[in-house]
Enzyme design. Structure first.
Site, PDB file in Angstrom:
ATOM      1  NE  ARG A 152      42.036  41.824  42.306  1.00 33.19           N
ATOM      2  CZ  ARG A 152      41.069  41.282  42.683  1.00 33.19           C
ATOM      3  NH1 ARG A 152      41.340  41.805  44.068  1.00 33.19           N
ATOM      4  NH2 ARG A 152      40.026  40.974  42.359  1.00 33.19           N
ATOM      5  CE1 TYR A 153      43.973  39.406  39.536  1.00 35.82           C
ATOM      6  CE2 TYR A 153      42.015  40.407  38.893  1.00 35.82           C
ATOM      7  CZ  TYR A 153      42.744  39.539  39.776  1.00 35.82           C
ATOM      8  OH  TYR A 153      42.076  38.983  41.087  1.00 35.82           O
ATOM      9  NE  ARG A 206      41.292  39.316  34.117  1.00 34.58           N
ATOM     10  CZ  ARG A 206      42.474  38.900  34.202  1.00 34.58           C
ATOM     11  NH1 ARG A 206      43.883  39.056  33.945  1.00 34.58           N
ATOM     12  NH2 ARG A 206      42.664  37.808  35.315  1.00 34.58           N
ATOM     13  CB  CYS A 249      21.798  46.281  42.359  1.00 37.36           C
ATOM     14  SG  CYS A 249      23.402  46.218  42.295  1.00 37.36           S
ATOM     15  CB  CYS A 259      22.250  39.711  45.684  1.00 41.05           C
ATOM     16  SG  CYS A 259      22.189  39.947  44.262  1.00 41.05           S
ATOM     17  CB  CYS A 304      25.988  42.144  47.437  1.00 37.72           C
ATOM     18  SG  CYS A 304      26.977  43.177  46.407  1.00 37.72           S
ATOM     19  NE  ARG A 356      33.627  45.237  43.274  1.00 36.89           N
ATOM     20  CZ  ARG A 356      33.738  44.634  42.341  1.00 36.89           C
ATOM     21  NH1 ARG A 356      32.496  44.293  41.550  1.00 36.89           N
ATOM     22  NH2 ARG A 356      34.776  44.300  41.987  1.00 36.89           N
ATOM     23  CG  ASP A 400      34.788  37.516  47.750  1.00 37.61           C
ATOM     24  OD1 ASP A 400      35.820  36.789  47.867  1.00 37.61           O
ATOM     25  OD2 ASP A 400      34.261  37.951  46.668  1.00 37.61           O
ATOM     26  CG  ASP A 428      38.453  38.411  44.420  1.00 36.97           C
ATOM     27  OD1 ASP A 428      39.677  38.687  44.235  1.00 36.97           O
ATOM     28  OD2 ASP A 428      37.616  38.299  43.456  1.00 36.97           O
ATOM     29  CE  LYS A 481      37.272  37.008  39.980  1.00 39.50           C
ATOM     30  NZ  LYS A 481      37.916  38.516  39.720  1.00 39.50           N
TER      31      LYS A 481
HETATM   32  C1  LIG Z   1      37.508  39.254  38.836  1.00 38.79           C
HETATM   33  C2  LIG Z   1      37.742  40.584  38.365  1.00 38.79           C
HETATM   34  C3  LIG Z   1      38.719  40.599  37.032  1.00 38.79           C
HETATM   35  C4  LIG Z   1      38.238  39.548  36.034  1.00 38.79           C
HETATM   36  O1  LIG Z   1      39.263  38.503  36.179  1.00 38.79           O
HETATM   37  P1  LIG Z   1      38.987  37.053  35.146  1.00 38.79           P
HETATM   38  O2  LIG Z   1      39.407  36.131  36.005  1.00 38.79           O
HETATM   39  O3  LIG Z   1      39.487  37.537  34.061  1.00 38.79           O
HETATM   40  O4  LIG Z   1      37.450  36.921  35.304  1.00 38.79           O
HETATM   41  C5  LIG Z   1      39.267  41.716  36.799  1.00 38.79           C
HETATM   42  N1  LIG Z   1      39.417  42.583  37.746  1.00 38.79           N
HETATM   43  C6  LIG Z   1      38.801  42.503  39.051  1.00 38.79           C
HETATM   44  C7  LIG Z   1      39.502  43.869  39.835  1.00 38.79           C
HETATM   45  C8  LIG Z   1      38.400  41.521  39.260  1.00 38.79           C
HETATM   46  O5  LIG Z   1      37.724  41.752  40.605  1.00 38.79           O
HETATM   47  S1  SF4 Z   2      25.851  40.692  43.622  1.00 40.43           S
HETATM   48 FE1  SF4 Z   2      25.901  42.785  44.335  1.00 40.43          FE
HETATM   49  S2  SF4 Z   2      26.623  44.147  42.639  1.00 40.43           S
HETATM   50 FE2  SF4 Z   2      25.751  42.196  41.829  1.00 40.43          FE
HETATM   51  S3  SF4 Z   2      23.575  42.465  41.403  1.00 40.43           S
HETATM   52 FE3  SF4 Z   2      23.601  41.719  43.524  1.00 40.43          FE
HETATM   53  S4  SF4 Z   2      23.731  43.249  44.756  1.00 40.43           S
HETATM   54 FE4  SF4 Z   2      24.118  44.262  42.553  1.00 40.43          FE
END
Ligand SMILES: *Cc1c(COP(=O)(O)O)cnc(C)c1O
Ligand code: SF4
Length: 350
Positions: free
Chosen positions: A94-95, A98, A107, A111, A114, A116, A275, A312, A319
């Site tokens: 996305r960026y 990275r 996990c 959590c 979470c 995700r 989120d 996000d 972000k």
């Molecule tokens: C959070 C995230 C990153 C890292 O972002 P930083 O601001 O550099 O910490 C990279 N890729 C994705 C998809 C992310 O969600």
């Molecule tokens: S926040 Fe989500 S992905 Fe991260 S450790 Fe907890 S359950 Fe796992």
């Protein structure tokens, strides 16, 4: 490998939980709804940090509640809009510089906040050979990528040898690649940070560990010892906390948390606004409250101890730090946020 036993003994069902802890009605009712639910696993170590009350900050992060079935109209299964940035099965780009690799979806603890959860715990398992290969090939044909973020799920759920195989394959693409591993293991299962893991990780520098301490009571002798082992081996540890309602949404708690982290050589990196993941509204502090807290903390703690408050953006906006530059309006519907390219997004006031 005692951490494997610790994973196996994590509490997953209402029966297992009730043997160890008195559940409230709101907690018990969660298990009685027969609907697709986000998995539950509470390591005994993390359970032992729970004190008494129903609103204990450790308990709220670990034990599901009936409120998880309340889904608000603006919550969505892919709150980060990551689907459109998936360039291979497991790689999100996305960026520009990275990319994020979904190493596995399990996990040690699930959590309850979470975000995700559309991926985490969905039985996808560790990335397979062809999935790693596809991701590695993509990175190799995209020289602009200088950092790989191992995420999931929790990458430290992989056997040390398996994780090493993944790290080695990415590192072989370009030796200068910076690696980050996002993991909650130091917080929820410090036994995972064993000598074999630390010595393996230290072979892949530059490598950063990104962890998630959300409350001062998580800074125990065990968790701090795990973190120290990493840092002593030359692996920096940064913290990405999540702002959570009734858990850490007050200035005193955050001040104690950030000071404690810095004292233990952990740099507070981000404080995330929650989120918009489905069923998490009971744990989401309002964005306005987060802004107020950051303003107060800026006057109270050093720059070293202060993370960047960020969100996000809904729908894959990426972000952004929650500072005046990006907050362009407020209506009764919520906050209008603008990303670096000038697109605007609405973040509802929960
Ligand atoms: C959070 C995230 C990153 C890292 O972002 P930083 O601001 O550099 O910490 C990279 N890729 C994705 C998809 C992310 O969600
Ligand atoms: S926040 Fe989500 S992905 Fe991260 S450790 Fe907890 S359950 Fe796992």
């Amino acid at each position: 490998m005692s951490w494997k036993k610790d994973c196996a003994s994590a509490l997953r069902s209402v029966e297992e939980l009730e043997e160890k802890i008195q559940l409230s009605a709101a907690e018990r009712d969660y298990f009685h709804i027969k609907q697709d639910t986000f998995r539950c696993a509470v390591p005994l170590y993390y359970l032992s940090l729970i004190e008494d009350s129903e609103n204990d900050p450790i308990r709220l992060q670990a034990i599901p509640r009936i409120e998880e079935f309340t889904v608000k109209p603006f919550e969505c299964t892919d709150p980060l809009g990551e689907a459109s940035y998936k360039v291979t099965d497991r790689l999100i780009h996305r960026y520009r510089d990275r990319a994020l690799f979904l190493a596995t979806d399990t996990c040690a603890m699930y959590c309850r906040h979470c975000f995700r959860r559309n991926f985490t715990g969905q039985h996808e398992g560790p990335a397979g050979d062809t999935e790693v290969e596809a991701a590695v090939n993509y990175v190799s044909s995209h020289p602009e990528i200088t950092e790989i973020i191992f995420s999931g799920g929790d990458p430290l759920m992989l056997d040390t040898k398996v994780l090493e195989g993944y790290l080695a394959r990415f590192k072989a693409v370009r030796s200068g690649l910076v690696l980050r591993v996002g993991t909650r293991m130091p917080v929820v299962m410090p036994s995972r940070i064993d000598a074999a893991l630390v010595s393996m990780l230290s072979e892949y520098k530059p490598l950063f560990i990104m962890t998630q301490f959300n409350h001062p009571r998580e800074c125990t002798a065990e968790s701090m010892k795990a973190v120290s082992a990493l840092i002593d081996a030359g692996i920096p540890v940064l913290n990405q906390a999540v702002l959570l309602k009734n858990i850490n949404d007050n200035a005193d708690t955050l001040e104690i948390l950030f000071h404690c982290l810095v004292r233990n050589r952990i740099k507070p990196y981000y404080l995330f606004q929650g989120d918009l993941a489905p069923g998490t509204s009971h744990l989401r502090a309002p964005l306005g409250e987060g802004l107020r807290l950051m303003k107060e903390l800026r006057g109270r703690v050093s720059g070293l101890a202060l993370p960047v408050y960020a969100v996000d953006l809904p729908c894959g906006g990426g972000k952004v730090p929650l500072t005046e530059q990006y907050i362009t309006g407020k209506t009764e519907k919520g906050w209008e946020l603008t990303d670096a390219s000038g697109r605007t997004f609405l973040y509802p006031e929960v």
